[in-house]
Motif scaffolding. Structure first.
Motif, mmCIF file in Angstrom:
data_model
loop_
_atom_site.group_PDB
_atom_site.id
_atom_site.type_symbol
_atom_site.label_atom_id
_atom_site.label_comp_id
_atom_site.label_asym_id
_atom_site.label_seq_id
_atom_site.Cartn_x
_atom_site.Cartn_y
_atom_site.Cartn_z
ATOM 1 N N ALA A 1 0.818 -1.216 0.000
ATOM 2 C CA ALA A 1 0.000 0.000 0.000
ATOM 3 C C ALA A 1 0.852 1.266 0.000
ATOM 4 N N LEU A 2 2.006 1.206 0.633
ATOM 5 C CA LEU A 2 2.802 2.421 0.812
ATOM 6 C C LEU A 2 3.906 2.634 -0.208
ATOM 7 N N THR A 3 4.427 1.567 -0.781
ATOM 8 C CA THR A 3 5.545 1.712 -1.721
ATOM 9 C C THR A 3 5.231 2.659 -2.881
ATOM 10 N N PRO A 4 4.040 2.612 -3.490
ATOM 11 C CA PRO A 4 3.767 3.565 -4.576
ATOM 12 C C PRO A 4 3.751 5.029 -4.112
ATOM 13 N N ILE A 5 3.503 5.257 -2.840
ATOM 14 C CA ILE A 5 3.397 6.627 -2.323
ATOM 15 C C ILE A 5 4.742 7.156 -1.822
ATOM 16 N N ILE A 6 5.431 6.360 -0.977
ATOM 17 C CA ILE A 6 6.678 6.850 -0.360
ATOM 18 C C ILE A 6 7.908 6.073 -0.799
ATOM 19 N N GLY A 7 7.730 5.090 -1.666
ATOM 20 C CA GLY A 7 8.852 4.307 -2.173
ATOM 21 C C GLY A 7 9.292 3.230 -1.193
ATOM 22 N N GLN A 8 10.026 2.254 -1.727
ATOM 23 C CA GLN A 8 10.512 1.143 -0.906
ATOM 24 C C GLN A 8 11.442 1.641 0.198
ATOM 25 N N GLN A 9 12.318 2.573 -0.124
ATOM 26 C CA GLN A 9 13.238 3.106 0.886
ATOM 27 C C GLN A 9 12.483 3.866 1.971
ATOM 28 N N GLY A 10 11.411 4.531 1.605
ATOM 29 C CA GLY A 10 10.595 5.227 2.591
ATOM 30 C C GLY A 10 9.916 4.268 3.551
ATOM 31 N N VAL A 11 9.414 3.150 3.019
ATOM 32 C CA VAL A 11 8.777 2.131 3.861
ATOM 33 C C VAL A 11 9.797 1.536 4.820
ATOM 34 N N VAL A 12 10.977 1.207 4.302
ATOM 35 C CA VAL A 12 12.032 0.639 5.148
ATOM 36 C C VAL A 12 12.447 1.643 6.222
ATOM 37 N N ALA A 13 12.576 2.904 5.851
ATOM 38 C CA ALA A 13 12.962 3.927 6.824
ATOM 39 C C ALA A 13 11.915 4.058 7.933
ATOM 40 N N LEU A 14 10.631 4.039 7.565
ATOM 41 C CA LEU A 14 9.569 4.098 8.576
ATOM 42 C C LEU A 14 9.598 2.874 9.490
ATOM 43 N N TYR A 15 9.810 1.716 8.912
ATOM 44 C CA TYR A 15 9.886 0.482 9.680
ATOM 45 C C TYR A 15 11.046 0.537 10.678
ATOM 46 N N ARG A 16 12.216 0.901 10.187
ATOM 47 C CA ARG A 16 13.393 0.967 11.068
ATOM 48 C C ARG A 16 13.215 2.018 12.149
ATOM 49 N N ARG A 17 12.674 3.164 11.798
ATOM 50 C CA ARG A 17 12.442 4.223 12.786
ATOM 51 C C ARG A 17 11.412 3.772 13.824
ATOM 52 N N SER A 18 10.393 3.075 13.379
ATOM 53 C CA SER A 18 9.373 2.570 14.304
ATOM 54 C C SER A 18 9.986 1.593 15.302
ATOM 55 N N ILE A 19 10.814 0.683 14.808
ATOM 56 C CA ILE A 19 11.466 -0.272 15.701
ATOM 57 C C ILE A 19 12.384 0.460 16.679
ATOM 58 N N HIS A 20 13.129 1.432 16.181
ATOM 59 C CA HIS A 20 14.020 2.204 17.046
ATOM 60 C C HIS A 20 13.238 2.913 18.154
ATOM 61 N N LEU A 21 12.136 3.562 17.791
ATOM 62 C CA LEU A 21 11.331 4.264 18.793
ATOM 63 C C LEU A 21 10.723 3.296 19.805
ATOM 64 N N CYS A 22 10.287 2.142 19.337
ATOM 65 C CA CYS A 22 9.736 1.131 20.251
ATOM 66 C C CYS A 22 10.782 0.711 21.275
#
Length: 106
Positions: A4-25
């Protein structure tokens, strides 16, 4: 979420959000720091799953909930609540095979 997100923010954007989410958790919940160390690279959901199955059920569910909530909140700050809700609607909707949370009698 990736599809759902790759077309909007790109694969690197999805990975960055994922990594940032894990870091914040891990930063906000010290008991999750060991999970962060194991899954901090890329969008490796197999690595995440392998770490979660080693946790007790309470910790695994807690981490999953915190991770998804954090991811959703970060995305909302980037693209707004309305677009986030529309893009991730299919992720949050219960599966058709799920039992309804509240049954009503006829």
């Amino acid at each position: 979420m990736n599809a759902a997100l790759t077309p909007i923010i790109g694969q690197q954007g999805v990975v960055a959000l994922y990594r940032r989410s894990i870091h914040l958790c891990a930063s906000n919940q010290p008991r999750l720091a060991s999970i962060y160390d194991s899954v901090q690279t890329g969008w490796d959901l197999i690595a995440l799953q392998s770490v979660l199955v080693k946790q007790n059920e309470v910790d695994a569910l807690f981490f999953g909930e915190v991770l998804l909530t954090t991811f959703y909140e970060l995305l909302t700050t980037l693209i707004g609540p309305s677009l986030t809700a529309r893009l991730l609607r299919c992720v949050w909707e219960p599966s058709l095979s799920d039992t309804p949370s509240q049954e009503t009698s006829p």
